[in-house]
Design an enzyme around this catalytic site. Structure first.
Site, short mmCIF file in Angstrom:
data_model
loop_
_atom_site.label_atom_id
_atom_site.label_comp_id
_atom_site.label_asym_id
_atom_site.label_seq_id
_atom_site.Cartn_x
_atom_site.Cartn_y
_atom_site.Cartn_z
N CYS A 11 0.87 -1.17 0.00
CA CYS A 11 0.00 0.00 0.00
C CYS A 11 0.92 1.22 0.00
CB CYS A 11 -0.91 -0.01 1.22
SG CYS A 11 -2.32 1.08 1.01
N ASN A 14 2.16 2.27 3.42
CA ASN A 14 2.50 1.12 4.28
C ASN A 14 2.27 1.47 5.75
OD1 ASN A 14 5.37 -0.68 5.36
ND2 ASN A 14 3.48 -1.61 4.70
N SER A 37 5.52 -6.48 4.25
CA SER A 37 4.67 -5.38 3.80
C SER A 37 5.56 -4.21 3.45
CB SER A 37 3.64 -5.00 4.88
OG SER A 37 4.27 -4.33 5.96
N CYS A 85 -5.19 0.67 -3.27
CA CYS A 85 -4.72 2.04 -3.09
C CYS A 85 -4.06 2.60 -4.35
CB CYS A 85 -3.73 2.09 -1.93
SG CYS A 85 -2.41 0.86 -2.07
N CYS A 89 3.16 -3.12 -8.19
CA CYS A 89 4.39 -3.86 -7.93
C CYS A 89 5.07 -4.13 -9.27
CB CYS A 89 4.09 -5.22 -7.31
SG CYS A 89 3.37 -5.15 -5.68
#
Length: 137
Positions: A11, A14, A37, A85, A89
């Site tokens: 996100c 994070n 994460s 969001c 990646c």
């Protein structure tokens, strides 16, 4: 996937959704799953409302810190999950990519974060059943 699957929650900051998801997965799957994460623009601290919401279910994320998303983190993960969001990646063959559409807890009080926390738990439970089910006795 390797013997022990690895999951990366992503996100932007994070600081909320991805931190709660990582905590749920660690709490519910234990050492059966490797958990990471990160975010493309990490915040300075984890969202206090997310910390409080997780504390209510006896999971302490107060010591966690937002981390920067790296190419290596993606390469080392079997499953990469963005949290609705808009973050992305790097894409590598053989990885599984999911996007969980979740409300943003940023700037919200704990009352608004609780339903997000609970929705994340449901998604994490489903993920565990798929990638790291309890061993059969």
């Amino acid at each position: 996937m390797s013997e022990k699957p690895s999951v990366l929650f992503v996100c932007v900051h994070n600081a909320g959704r991805s931190q709660m998801a990582a905590a749920w997965l660690t709490h519910l799957a234990g050492d059966r799953v490797e958990v990471r994460s990160a975010g493309s623009n990490p915040g300075k601290a984890v969202n206090p409302a997310a910390v409080e919401a997780m504390r209510e279910v006896d999971i302490d994320i107060s010591a966690e810190t937002p981390k920067i998303l790296t190419v290596d983190a993606v390469k080392e993960s079997d499953v990469c999950i963005t949290m609705g969001c808009g973050d992305t990646c790097p894409v590598f063959p053989g990885k599984r990519y999911l996007d969980w559409k979740l409300d943003d807890p940023a700037g919200q009080g704990v009352e608004a974060v609780r339903p997000i926390r609970d929705e994340i738990k449901v998604l994490v439970v489903g993920l565990i059943e798929e990638i790291a089910p309890e061993p059969k006795a």
